[in-house]
Write an enzyme that holds these catalytic residues in place. Sequence first.
Site, mmCIF file in Angstrom:
data_model
loop_
_atom_site.group_PDB
_atom_site.id
_atom_site.type_symbol
_atom_site.label_atom_id
_atom_site.label_comp_id
_atom_site.label_asym_id
_atom_site.label_seq_id
_atom_site.Cartn_x
_atom_site.Cartn_y
_atom_site.Cartn_z
ATOM 1 N N ARG A 26 0.830 -1.208 0.000
ATOM 2 C CA ARG A 26 0.000 0.000 0.000
ATOM 3 C C ARG A 26 0.863 1.256 0.000
ATOM 4 N NH1 ARG A 26 -0.937 4.941 2.145
ATOM 5 N NH2 ARG A 26 -0.406 4.124 4.230
ATOM 6 N N ASP A 27 1.544 1.527 1.093
ATOM 7 C CA ASP A 27 2.302 2.764 1.217
ATOM 8 C C ASP A 27 3.436 2.824 0.213
ATOM 9 O OD1 ASP A 27 2.836 5.237 2.341
ATOM 10 O OD2 ASP A 27 4.122 4.430 3.909
ATOM 11 N N HIS A 218 7.035 4.509 12.432
ATOM 12 C CA HIS A 218 6.999 4.461 10.967
ATOM 13 C C HIS A 218 8.033 5.471 10.470
ATOM 14 C CE1 HIS A 218 4.615 4.169 7.032
ATOM 15 N NE2 HIS A 218 5.462 5.161 6.817
ATOM 16 N N HIS A 220 10.847 6.946 7.686
ATOM 17 C CA HIS A 220 11.339 7.034 6.313
ATOM 18 C C HIS A 220 12.840 7.294 6.341
ATOM 19 C CE1 HIS A 220 7.456 7.575 3.812
ATOM 20 N NE2 HIS A 220 7.190 6.948 4.934
ATOM 21 N N CYS A 251 9.706 9.494 -1.376
ATOM 22 C CA CYS A 251 9.311 10.633 -0.547
ATOM 23 C C CYS A 251 8.945 11.780 -1.481
ATOM 24 C CB CYS A 251 10.448 11.051 0.378
ATOM 25 S SG CYS A 251 10.016 12.447 1.422
ATOM 26 N N ASN A 260 10.230 4.836 2.537
ATOM 27 C CA ASN A 260 10.117 3.842 3.605
ATOM 28 C C ASN A 260 11.405 3.040 3.793
ATOM 29 O OD1 ASN A 260 7.165 4.044 4.258
ATOM 30 N ND2 ASN A 260 6.994 3.525 2.086
#
Length: 313
Positions: A26-27, A218, A220, A251, A260
């Site tokens: 997803r992300d 979470h 990055h 990003c 990520n």
Amino acid sequence: MANTSLPTKLQNSLPTAVKIIEVGPRDGLQNEPQTISAEVKIALVDRLSQAGFRNVEAASFVSPKWVPQMATSPEVMAGIQRRDGTLYSALVPNMKGFDAALAAGVDEVVIFAAASEAFSQKNINCSIAESIERFRDVAQAAKENKLRLRGALSCAFGCPYQGEVSGDSVADVVQRLRDLGCDEIDIADTIGVATPRHVQAIMQRAIAEFPIERLSGHFHDTYGQALANIYASLEVGITIYHASVAGLGGCPYAKGATGNIATEDVLYMMRGLGIETGIDFDKVVDAGQFISRHLGRPAVSRAGNAIAAKRIH
């Protein structure tokens, strides 16, 4: 300047086990410019399920106008081979998205807010308070339908528009998400600007408002700090982390930068620390190489690529 003073309390020892939430399908994939078929997404989710993840963020029920890559989410959820013990999550922006997610059989819905007023206005055209109100019906519907509810708190360590984000702002939104009934809350470094002591200070603010065992990190990797920030979070007792297979996901606020943190790199570090994840590292490497071949580029994972190269030689 952000408050980067060292928190007064660190754990005497690191956790013995952590949960890794896989967010690549997803992300990660939502940022890809090329079209990725539902069949490839299904195969990726199935590979990750077989690797032993307890939670896979598999879909997003948002308008295809805004996130065209997620338009196949109903097909993906219908086609995956569900593994007992794995939660399949989906991002939902409103009740229309919730109804679609419910029909697709998701196990957990993810709602989102920002710790930055500027980001909230730019991203979803409303204030933080208004965004929380928009999700009140979704939260209630999730509870009524016995679905897990996860809250994602973006820009908890810095914002591309306003810069510094205060610990007070983070604590305030954590309280708001808690009061909506979130079962888990993600503290996200959306643009990857955090460093370890800053992470520990912000995590301590979140811990004061929400049970530590249900908070997640979470991170990055835009500035190469994500693994260090995970280690810093381990030191204050956080035991849930998000990662993206093959480092999927860019990003949007730092052109050319990675987004990520790669799941393979996180798993390699956890293995070296003797921290149990319940995940088959080699199968995750395979999944990362699989999706990277389909995307036509190397995986953004040093550990994954190193293992893959060893296999060739």
